[in-house]
Scaffold this motif. Sequence first.
Motif, PDB file in Angstrom:
ATOM      1  N   TYR A  11      14.124  -5.177  13.345  1.00 46.59           N
ATOM      2  CA  TYR A  11      13.956  -6.577  12.974  1.00 46.59           C
ATOM      3  C   TYR A  11      15.287  -7.250  13.271  1.00 46.59           C
ATOM      4  O   TYR A  11      16.265  -6.989  12.573  1.00 46.59           O
ATOM      5  CB  TYR A  11      13.595  -6.711  11.495  1.00 46.59           C
ATOM      6  CG  TYR A  11      12.202  -6.190  11.181  1.00 46.59           C
ATOM      7  CD1 TYR A  11      11.071  -6.904  11.572  1.00 46.59           C
ATOM      8  CD2 TYR A  11      12.028  -4.983  10.503  1.00 46.59           C
ATOM      9  CE1 TYR A  11       9.804  -6.430  11.282  1.00 46.59           C
ATOM     10  CE2 TYR A  11      10.757  -4.503  10.214  1.00 46.59           C
ATOM     11  CZ  TYR A  11       9.648  -5.237  10.615  1.00 46.59           C
ATOM     12  OH  TYR A  11       8.391  -4.771  10.331  1.00 46.59           O
ATOM     13  N   PHE A  14      18.506  -5.242  12.937  1.00 49.43           N
ATOM     14  CA  PHE A  14      18.348  -4.251  11.883  1.00 49.43           C
ATOM     15  C   PHE A  14      17.292  -3.207  12.252  1.00 49.43           C
ATOM     16  O   PHE A  14      16.169  -3.549  12.642  1.00 49.43           O
ATOM     17  CB  PHE A  14      17.954  -4.973  10.588  1.00 49.43           C
ATOM     18  CG  PHE A  14      17.615  -4.051   9.463  1.00 49.43           C
ATOM     19  CD1 PHE A  14      18.626  -3.399   8.760  1.00 49.43           C
ATOM     20  CD2 PHE A  14      16.288  -3.826   9.103  1.00 49.43           C
ATOM     21  CE1 PHE A  14      18.312  -2.537   7.720  1.00 49.43           C
ATOM     22  CE2 PHE A  14      15.968  -2.963   8.059  1.00 49.43           C
ATOM     23  CZ  PHE A  14      16.995  -2.320   7.377  1.00 49.43           C
ATOM     24  N   ALA A  16      14.672  -0.857  11.106  1.00 51.86           N
ATOM     25  CA  ALA A  16      13.845  -0.443   9.967  1.00 51.86           C
ATOM     26  C   ALA A  16      13.569   1.051  10.071  1.00 51.86           C
ATOM     27  O   ALA A  16      13.590   1.782   9.068  1.00 51.86           O
ATOM     28  CB  ALA A  16      12.539  -1.219   9.932  1.00 51.86           C
ATOM     29  N   PRO A  35      13.940   6.900  -0.366  1.00 51.93           N
ATOM     30  CA  PRO A  35      14.104   5.833  -1.354  1.00 51.93           C
ATOM     31  C   PRO A  35      13.523   4.504  -0.864  1.00 51.93           C
ATOM     32  O   PRO A  35      13.051   4.410   0.274  1.00 51.93           O
ATOM     33  CB  PRO A  35      15.628   5.735  -1.509  1.00 51.93           C
ATOM     34  CG  PRO A  35      16.180   6.252  -0.227  1.00 51.93           C
ATOM     35  CD  PRO A  35      15.197   7.274   0.268  1.00 51.93           C
ATOM     36  N   ASN A  36      13.584   3.499  -1.693  1.00 45.87           N
ATOM     37  CA  ASN A  36      13.088   2.166  -1.327  1.00 45.87           C
ATOM     38  C   ASN A  36      13.750   1.688  -0.048  1.00 45.87           C
ATOM     39  O   ASN A  36      14.951   1.846   0.135  1.00 45.87           O
ATOM     40  CB  ASN A  36      13.412   1.147  -2.440  1.00 45.87           C
ATOM     41  CG  ASN A  36      12.533   1.336  -3.667  1.00 45.87           C
ATOM     42  OD1 ASN A  36      13.015   1.364  -4.776  1.00 45.87           O
ATOM     43  ND2 ASN A  36      11.241   1.487  -3.461  1.00 45.87           N
ATOM     44  N   GLY A  37      12.924   1.133   0.838  1.00 46.92           N
ATOM     45  CA  GLY A  37      13.469   0.538   2.051  1.00 46.92           C
ATOM     46  C   GLY A  37      13.836   1.533   3.138  1.00 46.92           C
ATOM     47  O   GLY A  37      14.449   1.177   4.138  1.00 46.92           O
ATOM     48  N   ALA A  38      13.449   2.798   2.965  1.00 57.01           N
ATOM     49  CA  ALA A  38      13.856   3.848   3.907  1.00 57.01           C
ATOM     50  C   ALA A  38      13.136   3.740   5.249  1.00 57.01           C
ATOM     51  O   ALA A  38      13.666   4.124   6.284  1.00 57.01           O
ATOM     52  CB  ALA A  38      13.610   5.221   3.286  1.00 57.01           C
ATOM     53  N   GLY A  39      11.903   3.238   5.216  1.00 65.30           N
ATOM     54  CA  GLY A  39      11.143   3.118   6.460  1.00 65.30           C
ATOM     55  C   GLY A  39       9.821   3.868   6.449  1.00 65.30           C
ATOM     56  O   GLY A  39       9.174   4.017   7.496  1.00 65.30           O
ATOM     57  N   LYS A  40       9.393   4.296   5.298  1.00 65.06           N
ATOM     58  CA  LYS A  40       8.147   5.066   5.194  1.00 65.06           C
ATOM     59  C   LYS A  40       6.936   4.214   5.574  1.00 65.06           C
ATOM     60  O   LYS A  40       6.124   4.590   6.420  1.00 65.06           O
ATOM     61  CB  LYS A  40       7.966   5.612   3.762  1.00 65.06           C
ATOM     62  CG  LYS A  40       9.133   6.435   3.266  1.00 65.06           C
ATOM     63  CD  LYS A  40       8.918   6.928   1.852  1.00 65.06           C
ATOM     64  CE  LYS A  40       8.850   5.827   0.810  1.00 65.06           C
ATOM     65  NZ  LYS A  40      10.128   5.101   0.596  1.00 65.06           N
ATOM     66  N   THR A  41       6.829   3.052   4.914  1.00 62.76           N
ATOM     67  CA  THR A  41       5.685   2.181   5.178  1.00 62.76           C
ATOM     68  C   THR A  41       5.666   1.732   6.636  1.00 62.76           C
ATOM     69  O   THR A  41       4.609   1.727   7.282  1.00 62.76           O
ATOM     70  CB  THR A  41       5.720   0.959   4.232  1.00 62.76           C
ATOM     71  OG1 THR A  41       5.642   1.434   2.889  1.00 62.76           O
ATOM     72  CG2 THR A  41       4.571   0.005   4.499  1.00 62.76           C
ATOM     73  N   THR A  42       6.847   1.383   7.155  1.00 62.03           N
ATOM     74  CA  THR A  42       6.943   0.956   8.550  1.00 62.03           C
ATOM     75  C   THR A  42       6.381   2.028   9.486  1.00 62.03           C
ATOM     76  O   THR A  42       5.551   1.738  10.364  1.00 62.03           O
ATOM     77  CB  THR A  42       8.425   0.670   8.907  1.00 62.03           C
ATOM     78  OG1 THR A  42       8.929  -0.301   7.991  1.00 62.03           O
ATOM     79  CG2 THR A  42       8.560   0.172  10.327  1.00 62.03           C
ATOM     80  N   ASP A  81       0.277   0.894   0.262  1.00 60.22           N
ATOM     81  CA  ASP A  81       0.870   1.096  -1.072  1.00 60.22           C
ATOM     82  C   ASP A  81       0.278   0.137  -2.100  1.00 60.22           C
ATOM     83  O   ASP A  81       0.096   0.487  -3.250  1.00 60.22           O
ATOM     84  CB  ASP A  81       2.399   1.012  -1.023  1.00 60.22           C
ATOM     85  CG  ASP A  81       2.904  -0.127  -0.149  1.00 60.22           C
ATOM     86  OD1 ASP A  81       2.069  -0.818   0.458  1.00 60.22           O
ATOM     87  OD2 ASP A  81       4.121  -0.309  -0.076  1.00 60.22           O
ATOM     88  N   GLU A 158       2.305   6.222  -0.798  1.00 61.49           N
ATOM     89  CA  GLU A 158       2.604   6.326  -2.235  1.00 61.49           C
ATOM     90  C   GLU A 158       1.367   6.243  -3.121  1.00 61.49           C
ATOM     91  O   GLU A 158       1.281   5.371  -3.991  1.00 61.49           O
ATOM     92  CB  GLU A 158       3.615   5.258  -2.634  1.00 61.49           C
ATOM     93  CG  GLU A 158       4.932   5.478  -1.914  1.00 61.49           C
ATOM     94  CD  GLU A 158       6.025   4.587  -2.458  1.00 61.49           C
ATOM     95  OE1 GLU A 158       6.148   4.515  -3.680  1.00 61.49           O
ATOM     96  OE2 GLU A 158       6.728   3.979  -1.648  1.00 61.49           O
ATOM     97  N   HIS A 190       8.645   8.689  -3.382  1.00 60.95           N
ATOM     98  CA  HIS A 190      10.103   8.585  -3.561  1.00 60.95           C
ATOM     99  C   HIS A 190      10.691   9.926  -3.910  1.00 60.95           C
ATOM    100  O   HIS A 190      11.870  10.166  -3.754  1.00 60.95           O
ATOM    101  CB  HIS A 190      10.445   7.596  -4.680  1.00 60.95           C
ATOM    102  CG  HIS A 190      10.047   6.208  -4.356  1.00 60.95           C
ATOM    103  ND1 HIS A 190       9.170   5.486  -5.113  1.00 60.95           N
ATOM    104  CD2 HIS A 190      10.383   5.419  -3.320  1.00 60.95           C
ATOM    105  CE1 HIS A 190       9.003   4.301  -4.560  1.00 60.95           C
ATOM    106  NE2 HIS A 190       9.716   4.236  -3.466  1.00 60.95           N
TER     107      HIS A 190
END
Length: 310
Positions: A11, A14, A16, A35-42, A81, A158, A190
């Motif tokens: 992005y 950045f 992701a 952890p949060n923001g690591a890139g799993k969902t992406t 999620d 998740e 997580h």
Amino acid sequence: MIETHDLTKKYGDFFAIKGIELDLKQGDVFGFIGPNGAGKTTTMRIIATLLNPTWGEAYVCGHSIYTNPKEIRRLVGYMPDFFGVYDDMKVIEYLEFFAAAYRIRGAQRRQVCDEMLNLVDLDFKRDAFANTLSRGQTQRLGLARVLLHDPQVLLLDEPASGLDPRARIEMRNLLKRLRDMGKTIIVSSHILPELADVCNKIGIIDRGVMSVNASVEEVMKQVRQKTVLHIGVDGDQEAAAQVLEGSEMVESIEPRPTYLMVTLKEGTSDYSDLPTWLIQAGHKLTLFREEEINLESAFMALTKGMGKKT
Ligand SMILES: Nc1ncnc2c1ncn2[C@@H]1O[C@H](COP(=O)(O)OP(=O)(O)OP(=O)(O)O)[C@@H](O)[C@H]1O
Ligand SMILES: [Mg+2]
């Protein structure tokens, strides 16, 4: 079954995710931890063909996300999620609505929906309104929904988040059931301990980069570097400690009220001589066992510093 090469999503400047490599075979259950923001969902959204990568390849059953997204959507069940359920629909109507979207028709539609409700243990809520379900029940309904078209591959983002301990165990059992059905699964979380006994492979991702990608056994080996034994003897503990101190493989000994806590040197896996020596020295063993690794703390050690900005 699922393969990615150099999968990357940017992005602006950045990253992701950056250079994600996956190679999952049929029946693999891949625990995607970070952890949060690591890139799993992406990553999961890209494999589900809902998001385009900036560069890199992803294949599901040999189909490329670029050239065969339709085919992939047929093969994949993706559970996001967060998902909404419609206020004014009963549980069974909700499922039938999606079954219709998958073009499951007529009597078969009702039958498939009932089967899925049964699979996720929600028969008893069949005629309840979907918005009256608890979070755990909603997650199970979401799972039933992605199973309707009998996908070979499941991407579950998740599924256990926000669930109480009991519902987490139920979700885990459900995952095991799906694993035993031969599905290929990516499931994110997580925390590692939650997935360790369901998965055969583990990937740990942080700030877009996968730092660990290995079998559960290898990851466990990595987190448990030193073996700790609990050794109890009938009688003189101190004398027993002296015998143990004489061994090359023992690093340290800590006396506890009813046993000795013996830490072995890194890399020692065969400690079968220890009980023999103690017995030969005239001690009676009352306890001899390896300490279970505390997955929670082991995982914290493995991901130390992750998620923090550097
Ligand atoms: N549309 C977007 N625009 C800009 N940045 C984005 C966008 N979507 C995601 N990101 C960023 O990409 C990174 C990875 O996000 P992602 O949702 O994949 O993380 P995650 O591992 O699923 O986190 P969580 O555990 O919180 O669900 C985050 O830093 C996020 O802020
Ligand atoms: Mg996420």
